[in-house]
Design a protein around this motif. Structure first.
Motif, mmCIF file in Angstrom:
data_model
loop_
_atom_site.group_PDB
_atom_site.id
_atom_site.type_symbol
_atom_site.label_atom_id
_atom_site.label_comp_id
_atom_site.label_asym_id
_atom_site.label_seq_id
_atom_site.Cartn_x
_atom_site.Cartn_y
_atom_site.Cartn_z
ATOM 1 N N ALA A 207 0.817 -1.219 0.000
ATOM 2 C CA ALA A 207 0.000 0.000 0.000
ATOM 3 C C ALA A 207 0.850 1.269 0.000
ATOM 4 N N ASP A 208 2.155 1.126 0.120
ATOM 5 C CA ASP A 208 3.049 2.284 0.173
ATOM 6 C C ASP A 208 3.006 3.042 -1.156
ATOM 7 N N PRO A 209 2.766 4.356 -1.145
ATOM 8 C CA PRO A 209 2.652 5.115 -2.404
ATOM 9 C C PRO A 209 3.903 5.021 -3.277
ATOM 10 N N ALA A 210 5.078 5.028 -2.653
ATOM 11 C CA ALA A 210 6.310 4.929 -3.442
ATOM 12 C C ALA A 210 6.404 3.562 -4.109
ATOM 13 N N TYR A 211 6.059 2.514 -3.372
ATOM 14 C CA TYR A 211 6.087 1.163 -3.939
ATOM 15 C C TYR A 211 5.112 1.062 -5.109
ATOM 16 N N ARG A 212 3.957 1.645 -4.948
ATOM 17 C CA ARG A 212 2.961 1.616 -6.029
ATOM 18 C C ARG A 212 3.428 2.408 -7.246
ATOM 19 N N ALA A 213 4.180 3.459 -7.013
ATOM 20 C CA ALA A 213 4.752 4.179 -8.155
ATOM 21 C C ALA A 213 5.747 3.296 -8.891
ATOM 22 N N GLY A 214 6.454 2.447 -8.140
ATOM 23 C CA GLY A 214 7.347 1.482 -8.776
ATOM 24 C C GLY A 214 6.579 0.452 -9.578
#
Length: 335
Positions: free
Chosen positions: A158-165
């Protein structure tokens, strides 16, 4: 060797080694590793020795395993060394088998859009064979289930940075291999909904865990796991690998017996889990995997594939082609 991995005992495995069933059935092994860690080395020659025991392994998909990273240069580019090594080690067709025809590497997806540079480097290093990323997200409140080498923080999906990845993967037409534990499957459902164009491949039957805090709760766990997998199967961009059930966390306890398990014993133990996956996803979205050398602590390569063949004896020829070969070829875009 991590406590998640069982020790490989060749003498014990030899006590129950079978001959390969249906030795001409074409197989793509959808998931294996090379390991080069203190106390544990398993590289291309070791895999070929296992794959040469009678089954028709035509090609394989290599899965990241923290092996042969670059030891110089930018930290975020060091994992590209694994792709470079795998290509170098497997460039020739060996014994008629195309090892690592597809390669899944590692990149820290928390870099968000900046991970594009790492993905591009993997693609260059892969020489046309690089297919996607696996960045482990396994987490549980019971820390005894964690692998110290790959432990992830809670809620990473759910981490926004991870989702950007993850979005960066989708932009490049790459896939995402998901290794998580079954209580985390609802988090993956949310990811599948958020990224409908991203192929997501669930590893190891969706993270079966039956030890530690989950010991002695088999019926409850099976029902909950099955419900999550059925919900996940409603997302057409999700696929599942059938295998990886020889690890300590799975709780089957094969390694505790005086003799290694026969393929019939393996098939009987796995049938409820794998049949549920096939029922939910269908053969065209399921693929068999060896997960070697990790699963080698519980059974031999030959017996494992024999068990898969026994599990599918009632299936049609086209369904078996999908499970053993065609799904992996299509999903990983193998030539």
């Amino acid at each position: 060797m991590s406590g998640n991995y069982l020790s490989v005992r060749p003498d014990w495995l030899a006590l129950g080694e079978e001959e390969a069933l249906e030795p001409t059935l074409p197989i793509i092994d959808a998931h294996h590793h090379f390991y080069d860690r203190p106390g544990w080395t398993y590289l291309d020659a070791d895999y070929l020795a296992d794959a040469g025991t009678g089954h028709a392994i035509e090609a394989t998909v290599y899965m990241q395993a923290l092996t042969r990273y670059r030891d110089t240069g930018s930290e975020h580019l060091k994992p590209v060394g694994e792709t470079e090594y795998v290509v170098s080690a497997t460039n020739a067709r060996t014994g008629g088998r195309q090892l690592a025809q597809g390669i899944v590497g590692y990149a820290d997806l928390r870099r968000g859009a900046a991970v594009q540079a790492v993905l591009e480097a993997h693609e260059v290093a892969g020489q046309g064979r690089f297919r996607g990323i696996r960045h482990l997200v396994t987490w549980d409140a019971d820390s005894s289930l964690s692998n110290p080498l790959t432990a992830a923080p809670r809620g990473l999906l759910a981490d926004p940075a991870y989702r950007a990845g993850l979005a960066a993967l989708a932009v490049r037409g790459l896939s995402y291999d998901a290794w998580l534990l079954w209580p985390q499957l609802p988090e993956l459902i949310d990811v599948a909904d958020a990224f409908p164009d991203l192929p997501i491949i669930v590893n190891h039957c969706g993270g079966v865990v039956r030890i530690g805090a989950y010991a002695g709760r088999d019926d409850e766990i099976f029902q909950s796991w099955q419900g999550h997998m059925r919900a996940l199967a409603k997302r057409p961009n999700v696929f599942v690998k059938l295998g990886g059930l020889g690890m300590r966390i799975n709780g089957f306890g094969f390694e505790k017996a005086a003799l290694p398990p026969t393929s019939r014993q393996l098939a009987d133990a796995w049938r409820p889990w794998m049949a549920s996956c096939i029922d939910a996803f269908g053969p065209m979205r399921c693929m068999f995997e060896s997960n070697f050398p990790v699963d080698k602590g519980s059974y031999s390569f030959t017996n494992g594939w024999n068990a898969f063949k026994r599990l599918t004896q009632g299936f049609s020829d086209s369904e078996r082609r999908s499970l053993f070969h065609d799904t992996a070829r299509r999903v990983y875009r193998l030539g």
